[in-house]
Design a protein around this motif. Structure first.
Motif, PDB file in Angstrom:
ATOM      1  N   PHE A   1       0.727  -1.156   0.007  1.00 49.03           N
ATOM      2  CA  PHE A   1      -0.007  -0.127   0.169  1.00 49.03           C
ATOM      3  C   PHE A   1       0.766   1.344  -0.040  1.00 49.03           C
ATOM      4  O   PHE A   1       0.767   2.052  -0.761  1.00 49.03           O
ATOM      5  N   ARG A   2       1.892   1.331   0.986  1.00 49.92           N
ATOM      6  CA  ARG A   2       2.723   2.470   1.111  1.00 49.92           C
ATOM      7  C   ARG A   2       3.606   2.649  -0.318  1.00 49.92           C
ATOM      8  O   ARG A   2       3.947   3.889  -0.515  1.00 49.92           O
ATOM      9  N   ASP A   3       3.892   1.528  -0.841  1.00 50.67           N
ATOM     10  CA  ASP A   3       4.515   1.887  -2.272  1.00 50.67           C
ATOM     11  C   ASP A   3       3.960   2.308  -3.060  1.00 50.67           C
ATOM     12  O   ASP A   3       4.505   3.168  -4.400  1.00 50.67           O
ATOM     13  N   MET A   4       2.640   2.387  -3.415  1.00 48.49           N
ATOM     14  CA  MET A   4       1.702   3.154  -4.461  1.00 48.49           C
ATOM     15  C   MET A   4       0.845   4.168  -4.042  1.00 48.49           C
ATOM     16  O   MET A   4       0.343   4.780  -4.928  1.00 48.49           O
ATOM     17  N   PHE A   5       0.953   4.302  -2.696  1.00 47.16           N
ATOM     18  CA  PHE A   5      -0.035   5.573  -2.404  1.00 47.16           C
ATOM     19  C   PHE A   5       0.848   6.901  -2.128  1.00 47.16           C
ATOM     20  O   PHE A   5       1.665   6.717  -1.515  1.00 47.16           O
ATOM     21  N   VAL A   6       0.401   7.824  -2.612  1.00 43.44           N
ATOM     22  CA  VAL A   6       1.096   9.194  -2.289  1.00 43.44           C
ATOM     23  C   VAL A   6      -0.054  10.119  -1.766  1.00 43.44           C
ATOM     24  O   VAL A   6      -0.818  10.509  -2.289  1.00 43.44           O
ATOM     25  N   PRO A   7       0.137  10.340  -0.559  1.00 41.04           N
ATOM     26  CA  PRO A   7      -0.856  11.105   0.538  1.00 41.04           C
ATOM     27  C   PRO A   7      -1.297  12.545  -0.244  1.00 41.04           C
ATOM     28  O   PRO A   7      -2.237  12.753  -0.280  1.00 41.04           O
ATOM     29  N   GLU A   8      -0.042  13.209  -0.651  1.00 34.48           N
ATOM     30  CA  GLU A   8      -0.320  14.368  -1.159  1.00 34.48           C
ATOM     31  C   GLU A   8      -1.144  14.561  -2.211  1.00 34.48           C
ATOM     32  O   GLU A   8      -1.705  15.543  -2.338  1.00 34.48           O
ATOM     33  N   VAL A  17      -6.637  11.208  16.049  1.00 35.77           N
ATOM     34  CA  VAL A  17      -6.807  10.230  14.955  1.00 35.77           C
ATOM     35  C   VAL A  17      -6.769   8.997  15.715  1.00 35.77           C
ATOM     36  O   VAL A  17      -6.405   8.598  16.701  1.00 35.77           O
ATOM     37  N   ALA A  18      -8.107   8.137  15.229  1.00 34.44           N
ATOM     38  CA  ALA A  18      -8.358   6.883  15.705  1.00 34.44           C
ATOM     39  C   ALA A  18      -8.713   6.123  14.153  1.00 34.44           C
ATOM     40  O   ALA A  18      -9.624   6.042  13.975  1.00 34.44           O
ATOM     41  N   THR A  19      -7.368   5.582  14.023  1.00 28.89           N
ATOM     42  CA  THR A  19      -7.397   4.660  12.738  1.00 28.89           C
ATOM     43  C   THR A  19      -7.082   3.121  13.017  1.00 28.89           C
ATOM     44  O   THR A  19      -6.549   2.801  14.060  1.00 28.89           O
ATOM     45  N   SER A  20      -7.649   2.129  12.129  1.00 28.58           N
ATOM     46  CA  SER A  20      -7.545   0.834  12.219  1.00 28.58           C
ATOM     47  C   SER A  20      -6.388   0.356  11.624  1.00 28.58           C
ATOM     48  O   SER A  20      -5.750  -0.820  11.733  1.00 28.58           O
ATOM     49  N   ALA A  21      -5.629   1.376  10.913  1.00 23.59           N
ATOM     50  CA  ALA A  21      -4.151   1.196  10.413  1.00 23.59           C
ATOM     51  C   ALA A  21      -3.475   0.897  11.128  1.00 23.59           C
ATOM     52  O   ALA A  21      -3.376   1.423  12.383  1.00 23.59           O
ATOM     53  N   PRO A  22      -2.152   0.242  10.637  1.00 23.18           N
ATOM     54  CA  PRO A  22      -0.854   0.204  11.678  1.00 23.18           C
ATOM     55  C   PRO A  22      -0.229   1.711  11.763  1.00 23.18           C
ATOM     56  O   PRO A  22      -0.382   2.296  10.996  1.00 23.18           O
ATOM     57  N   GLY A  23       0.490   1.791  12.858  1.00 20.10           N
ATOM     58  CA  GLY A  23       1.245   2.890  13.066  1.00 20.10           C
ATOM     59  C   GLY A  23       1.988   3.423  11.998  1.00 20.10           C
ATOM     60  O   GLY A  23       2.301   4.661  11.649  1.00 20.10           O
ATOM     61  N   GLU A  24       2.746   2.534  11.293  1.00 16.93           N
ATOM     62  CA  GLU A  24       3.747   2.770   9.951  1.00 16.93           C
ATOM     63  C   GLU A  24       2.761   3.584   9.024  1.00 16.93           C
ATOM     64  O   GLU A  24       3.332   4.616   8.552  1.00 16.93           O
ATOM     65  N   ASN A  25       1.602   3.247   8.863  1.00 16.73           N
ATOM     66  CA  ASN A  25       0.854   4.108   7.878  1.00 16.73           C
ATOM     67  C   ASN A  25       0.093   5.244   8.427  1.00 16.73           C
ATOM     68  O   ASN A  25       0.213   6.394   7.569  1.00 16.73           O
ATOM     69  N   TYR A  35       3.329   7.603   8.195  1.00 17.41           N
ATOM     70  CA  TYR A  35       3.551   7.924   6.837  1.00 17.41           C
ATOM     71  C   TYR A  35       2.610   9.023   6.237  1.00 17.41           C
ATOM     72  O   TYR A  35       3.042  10.003   5.592  1.00 17.41           O
ATOM     73  N   ILE A  36       1.245   8.682   6.363  1.00 17.06           N
ATOM     74  CA  ILE A  36       0.243   9.589   5.861  1.00 17.06           C
ATOM     75  C   ILE A  36       0.454  10.929   6.505  1.00 17.06           C
ATOM     76  O   ILE A  36       0.349  12.046   5.992  1.00 17.06           O
ATOM     77  N   LEU A  37       0.155  11.114   7.912  1.00 15.14           N
ATOM     78  CA  LEU A  37       0.222  12.351   8.418  1.00 15.14           C
ATOM     79  C   LEU A  37       1.548  13.072   8.349  1.00 15.14           C
ATOM     80  O   LEU A  37       1.365  14.419   8.314  1.00 15.14           O
ATOM     81  N   ILE A  82       0.732  17.272   9.201  1.00 22.26           N
ATOM     82  CA  ILE A  82      -0.362  17.742  10.023  1.00 22.26           C
ATOM     83  C   ILE A  82      -0.489  16.717  11.290  1.00 22.26           C
ATOM     84  O   ILE A  82      -1.332  16.894  12.113  1.00 22.26           O
ATOM     85  N   THR A  83       0.759  15.928  11.591  1.00 19.62           N
ATOM     86  CA  THR A  83       0.938  15.262  12.686  1.00 19.62           C
ATOM     87  C   THR A  83       0.638  16.141  14.027  1.00 19.62           C
ATOM     88  O   THR A  83      -0.060  15.884  14.979  1.00 19.62           O
ATOM     89  N   ASP A  84       1.389  17.322  14.014  1.00 18.69           N
ATOM     90  CA  ASP A  84       1.131  18.262  14.987  1.00 18.69           C
ATOM     91  C   ASP A  84      -0.191  18.747  15.396  1.00 18.69           C
ATOM     92  O   ASP A  84      -0.203  19.473  16.341  1.00 18.69           O
ATOM     93  N   TYR A  85      -0.892  18.825  14.466  1.00 27.33           N
ATOM     94  CA  TYR A  85      -2.545  19.336  14.759  1.00 27.33           C
ATOM     95  C   TYR A  85      -3.108  18.222  15.982  1.00 27.33           C
ATOM     96  O   TYR A  85      -4.176  18.851  16.726  1.00 27.33           O
TER      97      TYR A  85
END
Length: 221
Positions: free
Chosen positions: A79-86, A109-117, A120-122, A127-130
């Motif tokens: 997933f991470r190899d193919m996904f560009v959050p921006e 944020v409350a996600t079912s995704a693993p922490g690595e995702n 990566y996305i935030l 936007i992590t600091d929000y």
């Protein structure tokens, strides 16, 4: 921060980013590698919103914890190899987060995704600091539709779930938020309004969403 200020909790996939098409492609490629056949119904009703440790055994049967971890890591790396959050931001999210911060609204944020995702996305979206708290699949014993992640996210914000607003795009996530006692706003990136019903409110994205609209939800639901 006033004691009657609501907390706002965001799911990530399908709420902050349009990531479910990439997840679907990654899952299909992953399943093809492992000779597993996945229907659209399985994706929508038994996979989206759930943790890897819950849906992978439904495909592969009884497997060791070590094999489960390896399979989950493989799928998420694909997933991470193919996904560009921006390139896949849900419209208006940056402005909306800024408005909440300017008004001292605590956010998680409350996600079912693993922490690595989540990292990566935030981080790619800066936007992590929000967020006062970020909860991922490692923080829960039972994934959505169980309300555990939203109860824990509310607690992390110092709030009762009843005074929180949850943004969700999946059927299991809406149920989790409602079971926790929060007001749930459905984001129609993955499902139709009819499929997500009942929610306190429905939006396509965060454009034109005003602060008073969500504060009213937290106080009148």
């Amino acid at each position: 921060m006033s004691s009657d200020t609501p907390g706002v909790i965001f799911d990530m996939d399908g709420v902050i980013v349009h990531s479910n098409p990439a997840h679907k492609k990654a899952i299909q490629d992953f399943c093809k590698i492992h000779n597993q056949d996945v229907s659209q119904s399985f994706l929508e009703n038994r996979l989206y919103g759930r943790t890897n440790k819950e849906w992978i055994p439904e495909l592969f049967g009884e497997i060791s914890a070590e094999r489960l971890t390896k399979l989950a890591d493989q799928k998420e790396q694909m997933f991470r190899d193919m996904f560009v959050p921006e390139n896949n931001i849900v419209e208006g999210i940056h402005k909306f987060l800024e408005m909440l911060r300017e008004n001292n609204i605590p956010m998680a944020v409350a996600t079912s995704a693993p922490g690595e995702n989540a990292d990566y996305i935030l981080s790619r979206l800066s936007i992590t600091d929000y967020f006062n708290a970020i909860l991922d699949s490692s923080h829960v014993t039972t994934g959505k539709p169980d309300p555990e992640v939203y109860i824990k996210a509310s607690k992390a914000l110092g709030k009762d779930p009843e005074s929180c607003i949850v943004f969700e795009d999946s059927v299991s996530g809406v149920e989790a938020g409602r079971q926790a006692g929060a007001a749930v706003i459905g984001v129609t990136t993955t499902h139709t309004e009819e499929e997500l019903s009942p929610c306190s409110m429905m939006i396509e994205n965060f454009k034109n969403l005003e602060l008073n609209q969500i504060i009213d939800l937290a106080t009148t639901k």
